[in-house]
Design an enzyme around this catalytic site. Structure first.
Site, PDB file in Angstrom:
ATOM      1  N   GLU A 190       0.596  -1.619   0.124  1.00  0.00           N
ATOM      2  CA  GLU A 190      -0.082   0.071  -0.568  1.00  0.00           C
ATOM      3  C   GLU A 190       0.532   0.938  -0.199  1.00  0.00           C
ATOM      4  O   GLU A 190       2.002   1.225   0.664  1.00  0.00           O
ATOM      5  CB  GLU A 190      -0.869   0.534   1.495  1.00  0.00           C
ATOM      6  N   LYS A 221       2.431   4.630   1.572  1.00  0.00           N
ATOM      7  CA  LYS A 221       2.167   5.172   2.363  1.00  0.00           C
ATOM      8  C   LYS A 221       2.214   6.685   2.287  1.00  0.00           C
ATOM      9  O   LYS A 221       2.479   7.928   1.674  1.00  0.00           O
ATOM     10  CB  LYS A 221       3.873   4.643   2.857  1.00  0.00           C
ATOM     11  N   ARG A 234      -3.963   9.593  16.293  1.00  0.00           N
ATOM     12  CA  ARG A 234      -3.203   8.561  16.856  1.00  0.00           C
ATOM     13  C   ARG A 234      -2.628   8.591  18.099  1.00  0.00           C
ATOM     14  O   ARG A 234      -2.760   7.325  18.640  1.00  0.00           O
ATOM     15  CB  ARG A 234      -1.502   8.802  16.394  1.00  0.00           C
ATOM     16  N   GLU A 290      -5.386   6.871   7.048  1.00  0.00           N
ATOM     17  CA  GLU A 290      -5.026   8.241   7.186  1.00  0.00           C
ATOM     18  C   GLU A 290      -5.861   9.347   6.296  1.00  0.00           C
ATOM     19  O   GLU A 290      -5.911   9.119   5.459  1.00  0.00           O
ATOM     20  CB  GLU A 290      -3.919   7.831   5.753  1.00  0.00           C
ATOM     21  N   ARG A 344       4.187  -2.556  17.554  1.00  0.00           N
ATOM     22  CA  ARG A 344       4.809  -2.959  16.248  1.00  0.00           C
ATOM     23  C   ARG A 344       5.258  -3.587  15.719  1.00  0.00           C
ATOM     24  O   ARG A 344       6.108  -4.216  16.355  1.00  0.00           O
ATOM     25  CB  ARG A 344       6.208  -0.892  16.310  1.00  0.00           C
ATOM     26  N   LYS A 350       7.046  -0.641   6.471  1.00  0.00           N
ATOM     27  CA  LYS A 350       7.532   0.337   6.415  1.00  0.00           C
ATOM     28  C   LYS A 350       8.646   0.401   5.206  1.00  0.00           C
ATOM     29  O   LYS A 350       9.460   0.510   5.616  1.00  0.00           O
ATOM     30  CB  LYS A 350       6.747   1.536   6.599  1.00  0.00           C
TER      31      LYS A 350
HETATM   32  P1  ATP Z   1       5.819   7.308  10.910  1.00  0.00           P
HETATM   33  O1  ATP Z   1       6.801   8.540  11.129  1.00  0.00           O
HETATM   34  O2  ATP Z   1       6.389   6.728   9.258  1.00  0.00           O
HETATM   35  O3  ATP Z   1       4.784   8.252  10.156  1.00  0.00           O
HETATM   36  P2  ATP Z   1       4.913   6.330  13.108  1.00  0.00           P
HETATM   37  O4  ATP Z   1       5.467   6.321  14.152  1.00  0.00           O
HETATM   38  O5  ATP Z   1       3.488   7.748  12.971  1.00  0.00           O
HETATM   39  O6  ATP Z   1       5.371   5.984  10.934  1.00  0.00           O
HETATM   40  P3  ATP Z   1       4.658   3.350  11.723  1.00  0.00           P
HETATM   41  O7  ATP Z   1       3.670   2.762  12.059  1.00  0.00           O
HETATM   42  O8  ATP Z   1       6.020   3.499  12.417  1.00  0.00           O
HETATM   43  O9  ATP Z   1       4.096   5.125  12.651  1.00  0.00           O
HETATM   44  O10 ATP Z   1       4.370   4.303  10.152  1.00  0.00           O
HETATM   45  C1  ATP Z   1       2.889   3.736   9.305  1.00  0.00           C
HETATM   46  C2  ATP Z   1       2.647   4.863  10.084  1.00  0.00           C
HETATM   47  O11 ATP Z   1       1.761   5.424   7.907  1.00  0.00           O
HETATM   48  C3  ATP Z   1       1.230   5.517  10.395  1.00  0.00           C
HETATM   49  O12 ATP Z   1       1.426   6.030  11.626  1.00  0.00           O
HETATM   50  C4  ATP Z   1       0.222   5.900   9.186  1.00  0.00           C
HETATM   51  O13 ATP Z   1       0.140   7.229  10.065  1.00  0.00           O
HETATM   52  C5  ATP Z   1       0.649   5.708   8.054  1.00  0.00           C
HETATM   53  N1  ATP Z   1       0.778   5.444   6.661  1.00  0.00           N
HETATM   54  C6  ATP Z   1      -0.075   6.179   5.535  1.00  0.00           C
HETATM   55  N2  ATP Z   1      -0.425   4.643   4.291  1.00  0.00           N
HETATM   56  C7  ATP Z   1      -0.585   3.544   5.840  1.00  0.00           C
HETATM   57  C8  ATP Z   1      -0.935   2.923   4.675  1.00  0.00           C
HETATM   58  N3  ATP Z   1      -1.207   2.464   3.691  1.00  0.00           N
HETATM   59  N4  ATP Z   1      -1.130   2.105   6.123  1.00  0.00           N
HETATM   60  C9  ATP Z   1      -1.084   2.182   7.359  1.00  0.00           C
HETATM   61  N5  ATP Z   1       0.014   2.938   7.270  1.00  0.00           N
HETATM   62  C10 ATP Z   1       0.133   4.522   6.324  1.00  0.00           C
END
Ligand code: ATP
Length: 553
Positions: free
Chosen positions: A246, A248, A268, A296, A408, A414
């Site tokens: 998917e 991001k 979040r 998102e 996590r 990612k």
């Molecule tokens: P980051 O700083 O990389 O945004 P994070 O710590 O907020 O990371 P992680 O779970 O590590 O959160 O990374 C995934 C993040 O990417 C999610 O929190 C979400 O906000 C975002 N995101 C965007 N597109 C997607 C998707 N298709 N599926 C899941 N998460 C997604």
């Protein structure tokens, strides 16, 4: 009736002891004697929260309000209060010192109870609009008048969310497990599902942990993704099994709950952000079912995403919200469904959840794009496509995996463009140079190392003038000490920094330094608990092809 003084006496003992086991023992013994309602309040207050997670508003009492009330109560000037503050850097302790001195002469009435304190906090939260500031002050003053020094200290610590007694959520969970003879693992699982530690304590006290399910209008923690460095690493880890690839999306992570006509959106950090996104609420209402979705919210116009920063004004809902809405129209890209018409889907495999999502959300929301990928080349090609289409990278998901709230794990990984970015907390600030002369715009930042923070770099580029102005206000409010050149800042502001590489360095106490750090964005959605730790830094350092050791050059 749980007395507030017994509660704060316990917390003070927790604060004084440095051993974790002892902290847990003290709290659990105290909690064992409480009824379910008091257990809820005690656990919530002990973690520095005044209201249940997911509530739209909180007491919103700032430093200046507290200072004002204190001046009124004691007759001291702001300057004099400030002098005590510099000594401790902790408003709670200031209040304790000042009020303990004053208290000898006060005849206080009946002692406060946990429930009364909760009621006052609720009243502060309810105070809105014109005159609300005075109403809040009135409630706070009434509480402080009835409180002894230690109680006053903890009232302020809760209101400023600065407990600082070494009682992280994990220890409170342990105390709950111990107090109510439950095993630690199931307490942890339920905590992640429930989101709120107060509700956890209440259910544990009632012996109902095993009955906890997802519930509409009560936010649960979000599933998180593990970072990986390359497409090959991902393909190798999953051994070529097909994955859901998917995009991001770069926006605000959002959980949308709908029950009948009622819709709530949670961030979040499990804060309610419904009012910031009326068009998402409308779209949710147009779906006939009840649900919990994960996705998102992305600023989006004419087929392409807009810069994430545009959402800040909408989130803060400061002046001219209508204009902010026009400037940043949003789409909700949903990628998961946890509950559908009373049926809890979160433990089902992702492929089933995606199928259910497609059935109900189509038409109202945009579903996150999804393509099956299995080889390193396929992952890489999709990654490139995501970048050229304006997205941040990919999230790759195991279609057989359940949704695990708050974890996590490697079921979601990612892949981002940069080597990586780090979420760090600002611990110091200085005046800038050149164009930014006279503005506090150079930030020193740190990562976590166990219980402490370690500096890893300084950054000054990346923010807009407007953001710099906003940061200045916040930094001034969070300054603990100002020696004219350098301000020591209370660690609260989280920023995401990009960099070219990490090198070993004796310049900072982390032993590492970021090369060419730039601020990618201010992470208002993150708090001190979400920043990266030194292990993450080491991991990125080790993954670099060329490792520079600054001291040896
Ligand atoms: P980051 O700083 O990389 O945004 P994070 O710590 O907020 O990371 P992680 O779970 O590590 O959160 O990374 C995934 C993040 O990417 C999610 O929190 C979400 O906000 C975002 N995101 C965007 N597109 C997607 C998707 N298709 N599926 C899941 N998460 C997604």
């Amino acid at each position: 009736m749980g007395s507030f003084s017994e509660f704060t006496y316990t917390l003070d003992r927790v604060r004084e002891t440095s051993g974790k086991n002892e902290k847990v023992r003290l709290l659990s013994e105290y909690m064992r004697g409480l009824d379910a309602e008091d257990a809820e309040l005690a656990a919530r207050f002990a973690t520095g929260r005044s209201s249940v997670k997911g509530s739209a508003d909180e007491t919103q009492i700032g430093y200046s309000t507290i200072m004002g009330v204190l001046e009124g109560l004691t007759g001291l000037s702001g300057r004099e209060v400030g002098r005590v503050y510099v000594k401790y850097g902790d408003l709670g302790r200031v209040v304790e010192e000042i009020l303990s001195a004053k208290k000898e002469t006060t005849l206080f009435e009946e002692t406060l109870t946990l429930k009364e304190v909760a009621q006052s906090f609720e009243a502060m939260t309810r105070a809105k609009g014109k005159g609300s500031s005075d109403m809040k002050k009135g409630h706070l003053k009434a509480l402080l008048l009835r409180a002894n020094g230690v109680e006053a200290k903890f009232l302020v610590k809760i209101l400023t969310k600065e407990m600082r007694i070494g009682l992280v959520d994990g220890l409170v969970e342990e105390a709950i497990a111990k107090a109510y003879d439950t095993d630690r693992a199931s307490v942890r699982e339920t905590a992640l599902l429930l989101g709120d530690i107060g509700l956890l304590a209440k259910r544990a006290r009632l012996g109902e942990l095993s009955g906890v399910r997802l519930e509409l209008m009560r936010p649960t923690n979000f599933m998180l993704a593990e970072p990986m460095q390359t497409a090959e690493e991902i393909a190798a880890y999953f051994e070529g099994r097909p994955l859901d690839g998917e995009y991001k999306y770069d926006g605000v992570r959002a959980q949308v709950h709908k029950k009948g006509e009622k819709v709530k959106i949670f961030s979040r950090r499990l804060e309610e952000i419904t009012a910031s996104f009326p068009e998402v609420v409308e779209a949710a209402r147009s779906i006939a079912y009840d649900f919990i979705l994960d996705g998102e919210i992305v600023p989006f116009s004419k087929g392409s995403p807009l810069p994430f920063q545009l959402l800040q004004r909408r989130l803060r809902r400061i002046e001219n919200f209508e204009a902010a809405m026009r400037e940043a129209p949003v789409l909700y890209f949903c990628f998961d469904i946890l509950l559908l018409d009373g049926e809890d889907l979160h433990q089902r495999p992702l492929r089933e959840r995606r199928e259910a999502l497609g059935r109900i959300a189509a038409g109202a929301f945009r579903e996150a794009s999804m393509k099956k990928v299995s080889t390193g080349e396929e992952v890489e090609a999709l990654f490139r496509l995501s970048r050229t289409s304006g997205y941040e990278g990919l999230v790759l998901k195991d279609p057989e995996s359940p949704y695990t709230p708050g974890k996590r794990g490697k079921s979601w990984v990612k892949l981002k463009e940069e080597l990586d970015t780090l979420d760090v907390v600002i611990v110091g600030a200085e005046l800038g140079h050149g164009k930014r002369a006279g503005k506090i715009s150079d930030y020193t930042f740190a990562v976590r190392d166990g219980e402490s923070l370690k500096v890893i770099g300084k950054a000054y580029s990346g923010l807009t003038d407007k953001e710099i102005e906003d940061m200045m206000v916040k930094i001034k409010a969070l300054t603990i000490e100002d020696d004219g050149y350098f301000r020591t800042v209370k660690p609260q502001l989280v920023i995401e920094v990009a960099f070219d590489s990490i090198q070993r360095s004796g310049r900072h106490d982390s032993g590492f330094a970021l090369r060419f750090p730039r601020i990618k964005r201010i992470r208002e959605d993150k708090g001190l608990g979400d920043i990266d730790n030194i292990q993450e830094v080491k991991k990125v350092f080790e993954s670099q092809r060329v490792k520079v050791d600054e001291e040896r050059r």
